[in-house]
Structures are given as C-alpha cells and as structure tokens.
Design a protein around this motif. Structure first.
Motif, PDB file in Angstrom:
ATOM      1  N   PRO A 195       0.818  -1.219   0.000  1.00 33.39           N
ATOM      2  CA  PRO A 195       0.000   0.000   0.000  1.00 33.39           C
ATOM      3  C   PRO A 195       0.849   1.265   0.000  1.00 33.39           C
ATOM      4  CG  PRO A 195       0.114  -0.897   2.209  1.00 33.39           C
ATOM      5  CD  PRO A 195       0.876  -1.850   1.332  1.00 33.39           C
ATOM      6  N   TYR A 196       0.174   2.369  -0.253  1.00 32.67           N
ATOM      7  CA  TYR A 196       0.822   3.685  -0.314  1.00 32.67           C
ATOM      8  C   TYR A 196      -0.159   4.711   0.233  1.00 32.67           C
ATOM      9  CZ  TYR A 196       1.601   8.179  -2.618  1.00 32.67           C
ATOM     10  OH  TYR A 196       1.732   9.513  -2.873  1.00 32.67           O
ATOM     11  N   VAL A 197       0.335   5.677   0.987  1.00 34.04           N
ATOM     12  CA  VAL A 197      -0.513   6.716   1.575  1.00 34.04           C
ATOM     13  C   VAL A 197       0.096   8.078   1.308  1.00 34.04           C
ATOM     14  CG1 VAL A 197      -1.647   7.577   3.657  1.00 34.04           C
ATOM     15  CG2 VAL A 197      -1.174   5.140   3.430  1.00 34.04           C
ATOM     16  N   MET A 198      -0.745   9.033   0.929  1.00 27.26           N
ATOM     17  CA  MET A 198      -0.336  10.428   0.794  1.00 27.26           C
ATOM     18  C   MET A 198      -1.153  11.238   1.798  1.00 27.26           C
ATOM     19  SD  MET A 198      -0.170  12.846  -2.602  1.00 27.26           S
ATOM     20  CE  MET A 198      -1.936  13.101  -2.739  1.00 27.26           C
ATOM     21  N   PHE A 199      -0.459  11.975   2.680  1.00 28.91           N
ATOM     22  CA  PHE A 199      -1.127  12.621   3.806  1.00 28.91           C
ATOM     23  C   PHE A 199      -1.636  14.014   3.432  1.00 28.91           C
ATOM     24  CE2 PHE A 199       1.689   9.450   5.646  1.00 28.91           C
ATOM     25  CZ  PHE A 199       0.790   8.762   6.444  1.00 28.91           C
ATOM     26  N   THR A 200      -2.569  14.025   2.507  1.00 30.01           N
ATOM     27  CA  THR A 200      -3.284  15.247   2.166  1.00 30.01           C
ATOM     28  C   THR A 200      -4.528  15.349   3.050  1.00 30.01           C
ATOM     29  OG1 THR A 200      -4.312  13.959   0.395  1.00 30.01           O
ATOM     30  CG2 THR A 200      -2.488  15.395  -0.219  1.00 30.01           C
ATOM     31  N   ASN A 201      -5.376  16.313   2.774  1.00 29.46           N
ATOM     32  CA  ASN A 201      -6.664  16.423   3.465  1.00 29.46           C
ATOM     33  C   ASN A 201      -7.795  16.362   2.430  1.00 29.46           C
ATOM     34  OD1 ASN A 201      -8.672  16.983   5.464  1.00 29.46           O
ATOM     35  ND2 ASN A 201      -8.762  19.064   4.637  1.00 29.46           N
ATOM     36  N   PRO A 202      -8.543  15.253   2.378  1.00 31.24           N
ATOM     37  CA  PRO A 202      -8.347  14.022   3.138  1.00 31.24           C
ATOM     38  C   PRO A 202      -7.186  13.215   2.577  1.00 31.24           C
ATOM     39  CG  PRO A 202     -10.132  13.728   1.587  1.00 31.24           C
ATOM     40  CD  PRO A 202      -9.710  15.172   1.461  1.00 31.24           C
ATOM     41  N   PRO A 203      -6.651  12.269   3.360  1.00 28.43           N
ATOM     42  CA  PRO A 203      -5.541  11.468   2.850  1.00 28.43           C
ATOM     43  C   PRO A 203      -5.974  10.560   1.709  1.00 28.43           C
ATOM     44  CG  PRO A 203      -6.253  10.674   5.007  1.00 28.43           C
ATOM     45  CD  PRO A 203      -6.978  11.951   4.765  1.00 28.43           C
ATOM     46  N   LEU A 204      -5.026  10.251   0.843  1.00 30.02           N
ATOM     47  CA  LEU A 204      -5.251   9.343  -0.280  1.00 30.02           C
ATOM     48  C   LEU A 204      -4.403   8.101  -0.061  1.00 30.02           C
ATOM     49  CD1 LEU A 204      -5.307  10.110  -4.075  1.00 30.02           C
ATOM     50  CD2 LEU A 204      -3.769   8.374  -3.205  1.00 30.02           C
ATOM     51  N   ALA A 205      -5.013   6.932  -0.225  1.00 36.44           N
ATOM     52  CA  ALA A 205      -4.286   5.675  -0.080  1.00 36.44           C
ATOM     53  C   ALA A 205      -4.694   4.733  -1.202  1.00 36.44           C
ATOM     54  CB  ALA A 205      -4.578   5.041   1.278  1.00 36.44           C
ATOM     55  N   ARG A 206      -3.760   3.905  -1.601  1.00 34.19           N
ATOM     56  CA  ARG A 206      -4.076   2.924  -2.650  1.00 34.19           C
ATOM     57  C   ARG A 206      -3.207   1.693  -2.491  1.00 34.19           C
ATOM     58  NH1 ARG A 206       0.271   2.624  -6.047  1.00 34.19           N
ATOM     59  NH2 ARG A 206       1.351   4.550  -6.604  1.00 34.19           N
ATOM     60  N   VAL A 207      -3.673   0.610  -3.122  1.00 35.48           N
ATOM     61  CA  VAL A 207      -2.890  -0.615  -3.214  1.00 35.48           C
ATOM     62  C   VAL A 207      -3.336  -1.337  -4.475  1.00 35.48           C
ATOM     63  CG1 VAL A 207      -4.533  -1.980  -1.825  1.00 35.48           C
ATOM     64  CG2 VAL A 207      -2.145  -2.708  -1.998  1.00 35.48           C
ATOM     65  N   GLY A 208      -2.401  -1.955  -5.172  1.00 35.83           N
ATOM     66  CA  GLY A 208      -2.751  -2.728  -6.357  1.00 35.83           C
ATOM     67  C   GLY A 208      -3.051  -1.877  -7.574  1.00 35.83           C
ATOM     68  N   MET A 209      -3.893  -2.426  -8.447  1.00 31.91           N
ATOM     69  CA  MET A 209      -4.153  -1.833  -9.755  1.00 31.91           C
ATOM     70  C   MET A 209      -5.222  -0.751  -9.706  1.00 31.91           C
ATOM     71  SD  MET A 209      -4.355  -5.201 -12.202  1.00 31.91           S
ATOM     72  CE  MET A 209      -3.096  -6.470 -12.182  1.00 31.91           C
ATOM     73  N   THR A 210      -5.126   0.176 -10.656  1.00 35.76           N
ATOM     74  CA  THR A 210      -6.238   1.083 -10.914  1.00 35.76           C
ATOM     75  C   THR A 210      -7.259   0.357 -11.788  1.00 35.76           C
ATOM     76  OG1 THR A 210      -5.265   1.987 -12.929  1.00 35.76           O
ATOM     77  CG2 THR A 210      -4.682   3.071 -10.841  1.00 35.76           C
ATOM     78  N   GLU A 211      -8.425   0.970 -11.937  1.00 33.63           N
ATOM     79  CA  GLU A 211      -9.457   0.365 -12.780  1.00 33.63           C
ATOM     80  C   GLU A 211      -8.971   0.205 -14.219  1.00 33.63           C
ATOM     81  OE1 GLU A 211     -14.056   1.322 -14.229  1.00 33.63           O
ATOM     82  OE2 GLU A 211     -13.127   2.474 -12.596  1.00 33.63           O
ATOM     83  N   ALA A 212      -8.281   1.218 -14.734  1.00 35.22           N
ATOM     84  CA  ALA A 212      -7.796   1.158 -16.115  1.00 35.22           C
ATOM     85  C   ALA A 212      -6.762   0.047 -16.285  1.00 35.22           C
ATOM     86  CB  ALA A 212      -7.203   2.509 -16.512  1.00 35.22           C
ATOM     87  N   GLN A 213      -5.853  -0.086 -15.314  1.00 38.02           N
ATOM     88  CA  GLN A 213      -4.840  -1.130 -15.396  1.00 38.02           C
ATOM     89  C   GLN A 213      -5.469  -2.515 -15.344  1.00 38.02           C
ATOM     90  OE1 GLN A 213      -2.547   0.100 -12.001  1.00 38.02           O
ATOM     91  NE2 GLN A 213      -1.037   1.220 -13.215  1.00 38.02           N
ATOM     92  N   ALA A 214      -6.452  -2.679 -14.476  1.00 42.14           N
ATOM     93  CA  ALA A 214      -7.111  -3.980 -14.351  1.00 42.14           C
ATOM     94  C   ALA A 214      -7.847  -4.361 -15.630  1.00 42.14           C
ATOM     95  CB  ALA A 214      -8.076  -3.952 -13.165  1.00 42.14           C
ATOM     96  N   LYS A 215      -8.516  -3.400 -16.262  1.00 43.07           N
ATOM     97  CA  LYS A 215      -9.260  -3.701 -17.483  1.00 43.07           C
ATOM     98  C   LYS A 215      -8.336  -4.046 -18.638  1.00 43.07           C
ATOM     99  CE  LYS A 215     -13.551  -1.254 -16.451  1.00 43.07           C
ATOM    100  NZ  LYS A 215     -14.449  -0.122 -16.773  1.00 43.07           N
ATOM    101  N   ARG A 216      -7.159  -3.426 -18.657  1.00 41.70           N
ATOM    102  CA  ARG A 216      -6.197  -3.795 -19.699  1.00 41.70           C
ATOM    103  C   ARG A 216      -5.733  -5.241 -19.541  1.00 41.70           C
ATOM    104  NH1 ARG A 216      -4.252   1.647 -19.143  1.00 41.70           N
ATOM    105  NH2 ARG A 216      -2.671   0.990 -17.628  1.00 41.70           N
TER     106      ARG A 216
END
Length: 482
Positions: free
Chosen positions: A344-365
C-alpha cells in the motif's frame, strides 16, 4: 583469501540500516558504510511533512469543534510554523535514536563512515579510505536526492527546496505569496498545508492533471480539495524562466506570468550513485537509477540494490520491503522476487489518499470484462457522519469471483483502511469472506464490509438463474405453508 563480511551495506538510508540490522539478526557478519551523499533524507523527509500535515489537520478539527459547540477560549488560533518545525525536529530526533551508532554497534554491525567506491582488482571490494571491505555480497541503499530542473534564471533569482524548509526559523520567515513547482506528493502536501496557514499558494504542474499514476477519480477529488482550500493550480504549465523584477520573483509558467514572494522547488529525484565506480564493476544504470532484475540484483550478480536508488517514489516502507528481499537473496540463494501488487501507499493530504494494487484502467487492460468496481462514499459511513468527515470514498477493483485487484481510498483514516485491504490481497482473501465478517459498529472499517456486501448484491442482480430459482422456491414454500 577468505572475505571479511557476508554483506556490506552501502548507504545509511533507512532501508540500508534496516537491511544491516536484519542481516545481523541472522548472525551474518555485516558492515554498514554511511556515505556522505547530498541530501540523503529518507525517513526524515516523511516525518517532517507528515508532522506538518497532522498539525494542519488538527487546526481544521479545531475550526470544526467551534461549529459543533466546543468552547474555544483563545480566538483566532492558528498554526505557528516555528513550533511546527520544532515539534517535527523533536520527533525526528527521538526516532533517530533507535539507530544511533552505539545501538548499531551493540547489534554487531561494523559502522564505517566515509566516501568509498567499488574496485575490481585484484579482487572485488568496496574501498573506504585505505580500507578494502571484501564481502560475499554487497547491497547499495544510498537513497536519492531532489534535483533542480533546468529553468532559465532559477539560480540567480533563488529558491527553496523541501529540505531547506526545515532549517532553523525558515518556516516562520516564509512570505505570504508562494509558488510551488512540482507534481509529486510532497509538492501537493506542501501546497495544501501552506494554504492552511493563510498563505497564498500557486501549485505549478507540468502534467495534464495531478497524480497521473493514481486512480483518476481519486486524483480529481484531491485536486478539488486543494482548490477548495485556496490553492491555485496551473496544469500543463512547465516553468521555463524565472526573473526578479522590482523585488518580486516572476515565473513564466506555460503562457502565464506568475508573481511570487518565494519559490519552492520540488523536483524529480536522482539516485545517489556518483563516485561509486559502478562502471568499474559492471553495474549498469541510467537516468532513473540502477538497473535491477526481479531479484533486485544488478548486472553484477554479487551486488544488489534497493530503495529509490533504483528509481520510483521515495517510499520508506517500499524500500524496506525491497531490502528484506535483497538481503535474503544476497545472504542465501537468490530465489525471491519482488511483488509490489499488495504494497500500500498513503499520501497525507486532506483528506488522505491511499491505494494498493491496480487502478481500474490497469485492471481492465489485463483482465478485460472480468473486472468489477464497487464504491462507497464516506457519507454512507456512520462514523464519518459522527465526526463530520464525510468527504471521500472507498473503491475496490475486483474480479467477478471476489479477488481484490486494487483499492483506492480518499477519506478519513485512509491509511489505516488500506492496510487491512492490503492484508486481504496479500493472503488472497476474497470479498465473500469479508462480507461474512462482523465489523464493529461506528468504526470506519465498516465501509469495507459494505463494499463486500455491495459486490454480493451486484453479483446477485446479474445472476438471473439464481433469481428465478429463488423466486420459484419461495413461491413453492408459500404455497406449501398455506
């Protein structure tokens, strides 16, 4: 002639220290060479910027507290940047004590300070001063540093880097009109946090939108939040020239001229590899960094590398994961390969953004039509409503069978939520198991179960056979009961 060490770690970065400690815990003979590279920040950078983000968040909570009836005895509470910097330095000092030289020495690590380089003859070694460190394997963990982009006039006019901000009294003396050049998470966090202090902030980005590597919907929400906090964002506006006119700094950004009291440059990162004589031992590298295979070996099989010295985001937890793979391959047989899908990855903005794995576009490809998306807004969370923090959403990218391919969270406690989802991905836990798990009420974690239940509902709506069967079953049961 036998070698002195099992592993020589080159670089006092967080991942380098982690690798040295881990190798020593396995009873390996380890040397750690602390290279005096330019701006080797590592965890310090994350701690400073995260501290600033946390204090800015507390300031917003104070504003909200007044709205819901909490008495505020002192009017016009604001962010005192001198105290922010002091607190960040204190936190960093406390955490740094864990890896003080005495602590490392007590673990059996030979700590060597000084510049060094590889030599091939008469035998491969790493030379520091007049000392040759011969080892079975070597690990390069020298981190990276910000580089200043090629902008006409920037050196003459002057600028600050993220590192400069945390020098003594530098934050408090910042003027009121700031231009921040860069599209990295650090640039975005600084823009939002400085706007919270009442400064006028312009964020200048060369890309077509913010956070191009992230989920598009998540990136757009972060951009909207920045603009709502007062940050002016200039997209597709590369800075080509900087001038000083009548005591003011002027930037040519795209087709616009921007006035600023101070410029903060958040450039791209460059690997700290100068002077290591990598060419002499057959290690290939390019502008991004050292070239590695999936086992984190360089083109010299006895030399490994990890962290941002190989390119990419400077993320400490990713670098530590790479270090754990590299040192095991180096000390034993090189069998392990890196797998970033569940990190996972976290960016401490307001609100914070976090993600793990593929984006929707990457998964569909990759998977085509076998990709589903379920999403829940934080407005549907009871806990978020209770705290008044309803901005954001949680989105899962999944396959029809419930396998989680990726997750994107923008909202309160995003970093905590993404860790649980990453654990599910790592252990191949499907949404059917999450849907049947009871989550405590009035917690943010409930939103994950709601996503799983939404997936079950979507599957049911597309399964006409099951719907018809259940309809006939209940009809028969009602008739039988009568």
């Amino acid at each position: 002639m036998s070698v002195e060490y099992d592993l020589v770690v080159i670089g006092g970065s967080p991942e380098g220290i982690f690798a040295a400690i881990a190798a020593a815990s396995l009873n390996a003979r380890v040397a750690l060479v602390e290279q005096p590279f330019k701006v080797c920040w590592g965890d310090c950078e994350t701690i400073y910027h995260s501290t600033f983000s946390h204090i800015a968040h507390l300031s917003r909570q104070l504003d909200m507290a007044v709205q819901i009836g909490v008495y505020q005895p002192t009017p016009n509470l604001g962010i005192q940047l001198t105290q922010v910097a002091s607190w960040a330095r204190e936190v960093n000092a406390i955490l740094s004590e864990r890896h003080a030289p005495a602590v490392l020495a007590s673990l059996g690590i030979d700590l060597i300070r000084g510049s060094g380089e590889f030599c091939r003859l008469p035998r491969q070694a790493f030379v520091v001063g007049h000392k040759k460190l011969r080892s079975r394997k070597y690990l390069i963990a020298t981190d990276s540093h910000f580089v200043i982009p090629d902008i006409l006039g920037i050196e003459a006019v002057g600028y600050l880097t993220p590192n400069d901000l945390w020098q003594e009294d530098r934050l408090e003396s910042l003027p009121g009109n700031l231009s921040i050049i860069g599209e990295s998470p650090v640039a975005i966090q600084l823009a939002q946090n400085f706007s919270q202090t009442g400064r006028s902030v312009t964020l200048i980005v060369a890309d077509r939108h913010l956070l191009c590597a992230e989920d598009l919907e998540a990136a757009r929400l972060i951009q909207a939040q920045l603009e709502a906090s007062g940050v002016e964002i200039l997209l597709e506006s590369p800075v080509t020239q900087v001038l000083r006119i009548d005591g003011k700094k002027w930037l040519q950004a795209g087709d616009r001229a921007i006035e600023a009291d101070e410029i903060i440059l958040v450039g791209k990162r460059k690997a700290n590899i100068d002077g290591l004589n990598l060419e002499g031992v057959g290690v290939r590298f390019d502008d991004r960094g050292i070239q590695l295979n999936e086992k984190l070996q360089t083109t010299n099989p006895r030399i490994y590398a990890c962290g941002s010295v190989a390119g990419g985001y400077s993320l400490s937890h990713v670098a530590r994961y790479e270090a754990s793979i590299a040192l095991k391959n180096a000390l034993f047989l090189p069998l392990l390969k890196v797998d970033y899908r569940a990190i996972p990855y976290v960016m401490f903005t307001n609100p914070p953004l976090a993600r793990v794995g593929m984006t929707e576009a990457q998964a569909k490809r990759r998977y085509g039509k076998d990709v589903w998306v379920v999403k829940q807004d934080f407005k549907a969370s009871d806990r978020a409503q209770l705290l008044g923090e309803t901005t954001g959403f949680c989105k899962l990218v999944i396959r029809e069978n419930g396998e989680i391919l990726g997750a994107h969270v923008v909202g309160p406690q995003a970093g905590e939520l993404i860790g649980a989802i990453a654990l599910a991905m790592k252990n191949k836990i499907k949404l059917s198991s999450i849907a049947s798990t009871s989550f405590p009420w009035l917690t943010f974690s409930e939103i994950v179960q709601k996503l799983a239940l939404e997936w079950q509902n979507q599957r049911f709506k597309t399964n006409k056979t099951l719907q018809n069967f259940l309809e006939n079953l209940f009809t028969c049961l009602r008739d039988f009961s009568s």
